[in-house]
Design an enzyme around this catalytic site. Structure first.
Site, PDB file in Angstrom:
ATOM      1  N   LEU A  27       0.876  -1.167   0.000  1.00 38.83           N
ATOM      2  CA  LEU A  27       0.000   0.000   0.000  1.00 38.83           C
ATOM      3  C   LEU A  27       0.914   1.218   0.000  1.00 38.83           C
ATOM      4  O   LEU A  27       1.933   1.223   0.692  1.00 38.83           O
ATOM      5  CB  LEU A  27      -0.905   0.028   1.242  1.00 38.83           C
ATOM      6  N   ASP A  28       0.554   2.262  -0.757  1.00 33.38           N
ATOM      7  CA  ASP A  28       1.442   3.417  -0.796  1.00 33.38           C
ATOM      8  C   ASP A  28       1.389   4.184   0.519  1.00 33.38           C
ATOM      9  O   ASP A  28       0.525   3.938   1.375  1.00 33.38           O
ATOM     10  CB  ASP A  28       1.157   4.317  -2.004  1.00 33.38           C
ATOM     11  N   ILE A  29       2.305   5.116   0.686  1.00 36.86           N
ATOM     12  CA  ILE A  29       2.490   5.784   1.971  1.00 36.86           C
ATOM     13  C   ILE A  29       1.233   6.524   2.437  1.00 36.86           C
ATOM     14  O   ILE A  29       0.977   6.652   3.632  1.00 36.86           O
ATOM     15  CB  ILE A  29       3.698   6.751   1.902  1.00 36.86           C
ATOM     16  N   ASN A  30       0.408   6.990   1.500  1.00 38.44           N
ATOM     17  CA  ASN A  30      -0.795   7.747   1.859  1.00 38.44           C
ATOM     18  C   ASN A  30      -2.055   6.893   1.927  1.00 38.44           C
ATOM     19  O   ASN A  30      -3.147   7.429   2.104  1.00 38.44           O
ATOM     20  CB  ASN A  30      -1.006   8.882   0.850  1.00 38.44           C
ATOM     21  N   THR A  31      -1.902   5.578   1.793  1.00 37.05           N
ATOM     22  CA  THR A  31      -3.041   4.659   1.864  1.00 37.05           C
ATOM     23  C   THR A  31      -2.981   3.883   3.169  1.00 37.05           C
ATOM     24  O   THR A  31      -1.921   3.422   3.576  1.00 37.05           O
ATOM     25  CB  THR A  31      -3.036   3.686   0.678  1.00 37.05           C
TER      26      THR A  31
END
Length: 290
Positions: free
Chosen positions: A107-111
Site C-alpha cells: 500500500l502506498d504511503i498515503n493509503t
C-alpha cells in the site's frame, strides 16, 4: 526429505522461486561452503548463505504457515528499511523465530487499511501473482464532481499510462456536496491504480482505505497500527486461493495456554498502537509563537 533449494529459499521469505533461481544462477547462494547450482536439493541440516550471510532454513514439516492482518496507518512505507528514516510497516510486527514476515502486496504511503503478512514466502509470492486475481475492496473519499457517466466509465474501463483499467464494482457510501465516499473493488494490484482511475476522471482522492483482500476483511475492532493473527480457516482460504495444500497446524487454539498467548498478543497490539501514537506526535512540526 530433500527439497529444491529455490523452494526452501522462497518459503523462508527471500523472494519468489524465479528470483531465487536467478540468485542461484548468479552464484549468490552457497550450501555448506560450496557455490550452489540450479537443480540442487538440500536437507534442513545444511548451512545456507546468501551473499555470504547465513540464513535460517527449516523443512516444510517444521514450519507453520502463519498470516497476520495489519491495520496500516497513513505515513508508513512498505519497505523493511527506509534511507529517509520514515516508519515502515515492519516496525511493529511480532517477532518470529527462524522465519520472517513477508508482505502480501503493498500500500502506498498515503493509503491505510488492511495489509496481510505471512511467514510463508511461497504463499506471499503466489498470492501476488497476477494470475490469481484476488479481489481488493477499498473505501475511497473523493473530492470533485462525480456523475453517472463518470461511474459508467470507471466500470467499463479507461486507458492509463500502463494499459486499460477498470473497477469491478463502484458503490456510493455516503458523503455530502463535493466530498463523497465510495466502495470500489478490483482484482489487480498495480501501483496507485485506484487513485489513478479516479484521477483519470479529474476527481481527487482525499482518503483511501483498503477494507478487504479476497474474503479477508479489515476487522472493525483493529486499531491503526495493530495486528491480529488469522485463524487456520482464513489461512487455508488464502492457501487454496494460491493453489497450495491446507495447513494443518496453528499457533492459535482454545486451551489455556493459547488463551494466555492471545492475551500477550493483545498487549503487544496495544503497545504497538501506543508506540505509533507517540511516534506520530513526536514527528509533528512544532508551532512557533510570533
Amino acid at each position: 526429505m530433500s527439497e529444491k533449494l529455490q523452494k526452501v529459499l522462497a518459503r523462508a521469505g527471500h523472494g519468489s522461486r524465479r528470483e531465487m533461481e536467478a540468485w542461484i544462477a548468479a552464484g549468490r547462494v552457497s550450501v555448506d561452503g560450496e557455490i550452489a547450482s540450479l537443480g540442487d536439493r538440500i536437507e534442513s541440516d545444511v548451512k545456507v548463505r546468501i551473499d555470504g550471510r547465513t540464513i535460517s532454513i527449516k523443512s516444510e514439516e517444521d514450519v507453520i504457515c502463519r498470516v497476520i492482518a495489519y491495520h496500516k496507518p497513513e505515513g508508513e512505507i512498505c519497505s523493511r528499511k527506509d534511507p529517509e528514516g520514515r516508519p515502515t510497516v515492519f516496525d511493529r510486527l511480532p517477532k518470529t523465530r527462524d522465519s520472517r514476515w513477508v508482505a502480501v502486496g503493498r500500500l502506498d504511503i498515503n493509503t491505510s487499511g488492511l495489509l496481510l503478512f505471512t511467514s510463508d514466502g511461497e504463499l506471499a509470492n503466489r498470492l501476488m501473482h497476477p494470475s490469481n486475481e484476488v479481489e481488493r475492496e477499498y473505501a475511497v473519499r473523493t473530492f470533485g464532481e462525480v456523475n453517472d457517466a463518470c461511474i459508467q466509465r470507471l466500470r467499463m474501463g479507461v486507458t492509463l499510462e500502463d494499459g486499460p483499467a477498470s473497477f469491478d464494482k463502484v458503490k456510493a457510501a455516503g458523503g455530502e456536496g463535493m466530498n463523497k465516499w465510495w466502495h470500489v473493488s478490483l482484482a489487480e494490484g498495480r501501483n496507485r491504480e485506484v487513485r489513478r482511475l479516479w484521477e483519470s476522471q479529474e476527481v481527487q482522492v482525499s482518503r483511501l482505505i483498503r477494507i478487504r483482500y479476497g474474503m479477508i476483511e479489515l476487522p472493525k475492532s483493529l486499531p491503526r497500527g495493530g495486528w491480529i493473527e488469522l485463524p487456520m480457516e482464513d489461512v487455508n482460504y488464502l492457501r487454496k486461493t494460491a493453489g497450495m495444500e491446507d495447513e494443518t497446524r496453528s499457533i492459535l487454539g482454545t486451551d489455556k495456554h493459547s488463551v494466555a498467548r492471545a492475551k500477550v498478543r493483545g498487549a503487544k497490539i496495544r503497545r504497538a498502537v501506543k508506540k505509533h501514537k507517540s511516534t506520530a506526535s513526536a514527528n509533528k512540526p512544532s508551532r512557533s509563537r510570533s
